[in-house]
Design a protein around this motif. Structure first.
Motif, PDB file in Angstrom:
ATOM      1  N   SER A 263       1.016  -1.060  -0.057  1.00 51.14           N
ATOM      2  CA  SER A 263      -0.118   0.047  -0.069  1.00 51.14           C
ATOM      3  C   SER A 263       0.696   1.244  -0.046  1.00 51.14           C
ATOM      4  O   SER A 263       0.578   2.332  -0.598  1.00 51.14           O
ATOM      5  CB  SER A 263      -0.989   0.087   1.211  1.00 51.14           C
ATOM      6  OG  SER A 263      -0.411   0.083   2.558  1.00 51.14           O
ATOM      7  N   LEU A 264       2.051   1.186   0.892  1.00 53.17           N
ATOM      8  CA  LEU A 264       2.778   2.429   0.642  1.00 53.17           C
ATOM      9  C   LEU A 264       3.503   2.586  -0.643  1.00 53.17           C
ATOM     10  O   LEU A 264       3.527   3.778  -1.247  1.00 53.17           O
ATOM     11  CB  LEU A 264       3.949   2.098   1.705  1.00 53.17           C
ATOM     12  CG  LEU A 264       3.570   2.344   3.318  1.00 53.17           C
ATOM     13  CD1 LEU A 264       4.786   1.910   4.256  1.00 53.17           C
ATOM     14  CD2 LEU A 264       2.780   3.660   3.549  1.00 53.17           C
ATOM     15  N   ASP A 265       3.619   1.505  -1.434  1.00 54.41           N
ATOM     16  CA  ASP A 265       4.503   1.755  -2.628  1.00 54.41           C
ATOM     17  C   ASP A 265       3.781   2.121  -3.717  1.00 54.41           C
ATOM     18  O   ASP A 265       3.839   2.932  -4.541  1.00 54.41           O
ATOM     19  CB  ASP A 265       5.000   0.260  -3.230  1.00 54.41           C
ATOM     20  CG  ASP A 265       6.351   0.034  -2.294  1.00 54.41           C
ATOM     21  OD1 ASP A 265       6.724   0.845  -1.631  1.00 54.41           O
ATOM     22  OD2 ASP A 265       6.548  -1.279  -2.170  1.00 54.41           O
ATOM     23  N   SER A 266       2.154   1.655  -3.587  1.00 50.98           N
ATOM     24  CA  SER A 266       1.095   2.180  -4.659  1.00 50.98           C
ATOM     25  C   SER A 266       0.396   3.352  -4.351  1.00 50.98           C
ATOM     26  O   SER A 266       0.098   4.158  -4.960  1.00 50.98           O
ATOM     27  CB  SER A 266       0.150   0.936  -4.657  1.00 50.98           C
ATOM     28  OG  SER A 266      -0.403   0.870  -3.418  1.00 50.98           O
ATOM     29  N   GLY A 267       0.715   3.854  -2.876  1.00 54.63           N
ATOM     30  CA  GLY A 267       0.097   5.114  -2.540  1.00 54.63           C
ATOM     31  C   GLY A 267      -1.192   5.192  -2.361  1.00 54.63           C
ATOM     32  O   GLY A 267      -1.921   5.988  -2.264  1.00 54.63           O
ATOM     33  N   SER A 268      -1.879   3.950  -2.045  1.00 52.27           N
ATOM     34  CA  SER A 268      -3.360   3.591  -1.861  1.00 52.27           C
ATOM     35  C   SER A 268      -3.302   3.637  -0.173  1.00 52.27           C
ATOM     36  O   SER A 268      -2.384   3.492   0.536  1.00 52.27           O
ATOM     37  CB  SER A 268      -3.580   2.274  -2.480  1.00 52.27           C
ATOM     38  OG  SER A 268      -3.056   1.453  -1.759  1.00 52.27           O
ATOM     39  N   VAL A 269      -4.656   3.945   0.319  1.00 58.76           N
ATOM     40  CA  VAL A 269      -4.967   3.874   1.736  1.00 58.76           C
ATOM     41  C   VAL A 269      -5.166   2.307   2.153  1.00 58.76           C
ATOM     42  O   VAL A 269      -6.094   1.637   1.579  1.00 58.76           O
ATOM     43  CB  VAL A 269      -6.042   4.722   1.960  1.00 58.76           C
ATOM     44  CG1 VAL A 269      -6.585   4.640   3.409  1.00 58.76           C
ATOM     45  CG2 VAL A 269      -5.922   5.897   1.615  1.00 58.76           C
ATOM     46  N   SER A 270      -4.581   2.005   3.188  1.00 65.97           N
ATOM     47  CA  SER A 270      -4.664   0.781   3.742  1.00 65.97           C
ATOM     48  C   SER A 270      -4.368   0.657   5.248  1.00 65.97           C
ATOM     49  O   SER A 270      -4.075   1.669   5.953  1.00 65.97           O
ATOM     50  CB  SER A 270      -3.518  -0.113   3.262  1.00 65.97           C
ATOM     51  OG  SER A 270      -3.717  -1.469   3.944  1.00 65.97           O
ATOM     52  N   PHE A 271      -5.300  -0.192   5.801  1.00 67.51           N
ATOM     53  CA  PHE A 271      -5.310  -0.271   7.343  1.00 67.51           C
ATOM     54  C   PHE A 271      -4.477  -1.303   7.690  1.00 67.51           C
ATOM     55  O   PHE A 271      -4.364  -1.855   8.826  1.00 67.51           O
ATOM     56  CB  PHE A 271      -6.649  -0.637   7.866  1.00 67.51           C
ATOM     57  CG  PHE A 271      -7.507   0.484   7.681  1.00 67.51           C
ATOM     58  CD1 PHE A 271      -7.512   1.729   8.376  1.00 67.51           C
ATOM     59  CD2 PHE A 271      -8.473   0.666   6.620  1.00 67.51           C
ATOM     60  CE1 PHE A 271      -8.380   2.727   8.219  1.00 67.51           C
ATOM     61  CE2 PHE A 271      -9.488   1.923   6.319  1.00 67.51           C
ATOM     62  CZ  PHE A 271      -9.284   2.822   7.529  1.00 67.51           C
ATOM     63  N   ALA A 272      -3.483  -1.784   7.045  1.00 62.29           N
ATOM     64  CA  ALA A 272      -2.507  -2.805   7.290  1.00 62.29           C
ATOM     65  C   ALA A 272      -1.685  -2.609   8.417  1.00 62.29           C
ATOM     66  O   ALA A 272      -1.413  -3.482   9.316  1.00 62.29           O
ATOM     67  CB  ALA A 272      -1.789  -3.462   6.095  1.00 62.29           C
ATOM     68  N   GLY A 273      -1.322  -1.328   8.664  1.00 61.72           N
ATOM     69  CA  GLY A 273      -0.308  -0.936   9.716  1.00 61.72           C
ATOM     70  C   GLY A 273      -1.073  -1.073  11.047  1.00 61.72           C
ATOM     71  O   GLY A 273      -0.712  -1.369  12.023  1.00 61.72           O
ATOM     72  N   MET A 274      -2.364  -0.401  10.973  1.00 60.50           N
ATOM     73  CA  MET A 274      -3.265  -0.678  12.177  1.00 60.50           C
ATOM     74  C   MET A 274      -3.402  -1.782  12.698  1.00 60.50           C
ATOM     75  O   MET A 274      -3.349  -2.358  13.818  1.00 60.50           O
ATOM     76  CB  MET A 274      -4.524   0.332  12.018  1.00 60.50           C
ATOM     77  CG  MET A 274      -5.314   0.475  13.327  1.00 60.50           C
ATOM     78  SD  MET A 274      -6.910   1.369  13.042  1.00 60.50           S
ATOM     79  CE  MET A 274      -7.508   0.323  11.912  1.00 60.50           C
TER      80      MET A 274
END
Length: 104
Positions: free
Chosen positions: A70-81
């Motif tokens: 998600s960080l590489d693609s610039g999209s929003v993700s809740f994976a970190g949370m």
């Protein structure tokens, strides 16, 4: 203070030997620390290897992979949370995580 040359020689020799002995012990201690650092690095490598192949960490690896994608693609993700919540849950249950040291 020192009445003869022999007394001065003995005192100076004792001081020089004292400093030489301290230097020698310091060098030996440096060698011990170098060996200890190598052993600890080997154990850390073992920890990384064991954690890399252990299936109990697959859920953490998947969440970290999702976060990086998600960080590489610039999209929003809740994976970190989700990853932080998983870590807290595992710690409360007394389970190991990928960042848990080998020796507690």
């Amino acid at each position: 203070m020192f009445e003869s040359g022999i007394e001065r020689t003995i005192i100076i020799t004792a001081v020089v030997l004292w400093f030489a002995h301290g230097w020698y012990l310091n060098e030996r201690l440096k060698n011990v620390h170098d060996k200890l650092d190598r052993v600890l690095e080997a154990f850390d490598g073992l920890r990384d290897y064991l954690y890399e192949i252990d299936p109990q960490f697959d859920d953490e690896r998947q969440l970290l992979e999702d976060l990086h994608e998600s960080l590489d693609s610039g999209s929003v993700s809740f994976a970190g949370m989700n990853h932080m919540e998983l870590i807290k849950k595992k710690e409360q249950e007394g389970k190991r995580t990928l960042n848990t040291p080998l020796v507690r």
